[in-house]
Design a protein around this motif. Structure first.
Motif: not given
Length: 247
Positions: A108-116
């Protein structure tokens, strides 16, 4: 154990004692945080951001280290319910290896956990940034609201990471999640779980393919406060650990 303020999911604090355990019979939501493996940017110590970055893939060493980490987690594969990833290439590649080794069918993918996002700094080394953007670097190192290179500030990253945490806990309460992410989001979650100020990020170090484990549960004096505890931090199975994963 000493008392203190417990961090809620929305970043608020409570005066309830910050006990490190939940109510009997209530399963915690356990999040096993895995930092992605090495890329060539990691090896060269270059700033590497999220989707707006150069988005480099894992290199051969990075893939090997992630597989070693996943094989360590495999000792508790049946207890891990879901694999979630940041949408960035190096995390997705790492999460796919983790899911394969754990025998999970999907990531599953969640954009909230992308790097700065590092804006103009992306792909540059610290030395190159210090030479080309000295004032910007100096401000970023002392101001949590300053966006490096026109990218994202630590505060902006914190807001979306905690939104992501709320989504994950809401969707997977009482389950165990393997979450593949990056340095800044993982440090942000650790600071939040411990009720530490956000500038504590400056005092943490995370290795590629490392594991950090946090648990969320209801606790406190009345048993209804959202609380958290940390069980592991920056563990690198291939280098420092023998035996099974201590879930």
């Amino acid at each position: 154990m000493s008392g203190g303020n417990a961090a809620g999911l929305d970043g608020s604090t409570s005066s309830a004692p910050a006990r490190g355990w939940g109510q009997p019979g209530m399963a915690p939501t356990r999040i096993i945080l895995v930092r992605h493996g090495e890329t060539d940017h990691t090896t060269d110590k270059r700033f590497s951001g999220g989707l707006a970055s150069a988005n480099p893939p894992l290199n051969d060493l990075g893939r090997r280290h992630v597989r070693e980490t996943a094989e360590w987690l495999a000792t508790v594969a049946e207890q891990i319910d879901v694999v979630i990833s940041s949408p960035v290439r190096r995390t997705l590649e790492s999460a796919e290896i983790v899911a394969e080794v754990l025998g999970k069918d999907e990531v599953l993918v969640d954009d909230g956990f992308a790097e700065m996002e590092f804006g103009r700094w992306d792909g540059l080394t610290f030395m190159e940034v210090s030479e080309q953007h000295p004032e910007d670097l100096q401000k970023w190192m002392g101001d949590l609201d300053h966006p490096p290179g026109g990218g994202e500030s630590f505060r902006q990253v914190e807001a979306r990471v905690l939104d992501g945490l709320t989504r994950v806990i809401s969707a997977h309460a009482g389950r165990t999640i393997a979450l593949v992410s990056h340095v800044t989001p993982i440090k942000t979650l650790v600071a939040h779980a411990l009720g530490a100020p956000l500038d504590s990020l400056y005092r943490m170090e995370l290795q590629p393919a490392s594991i950090t484990m946090l648990s969320w549960f209801l606790g406190g004096a009345d048993g209804d406060q959202p609380m958290a505890s940390m069980r592991l931090f920056n563990v690198t199975p291939g280098a420092h650990w023998d035996g099974a994963f201590p879930l």
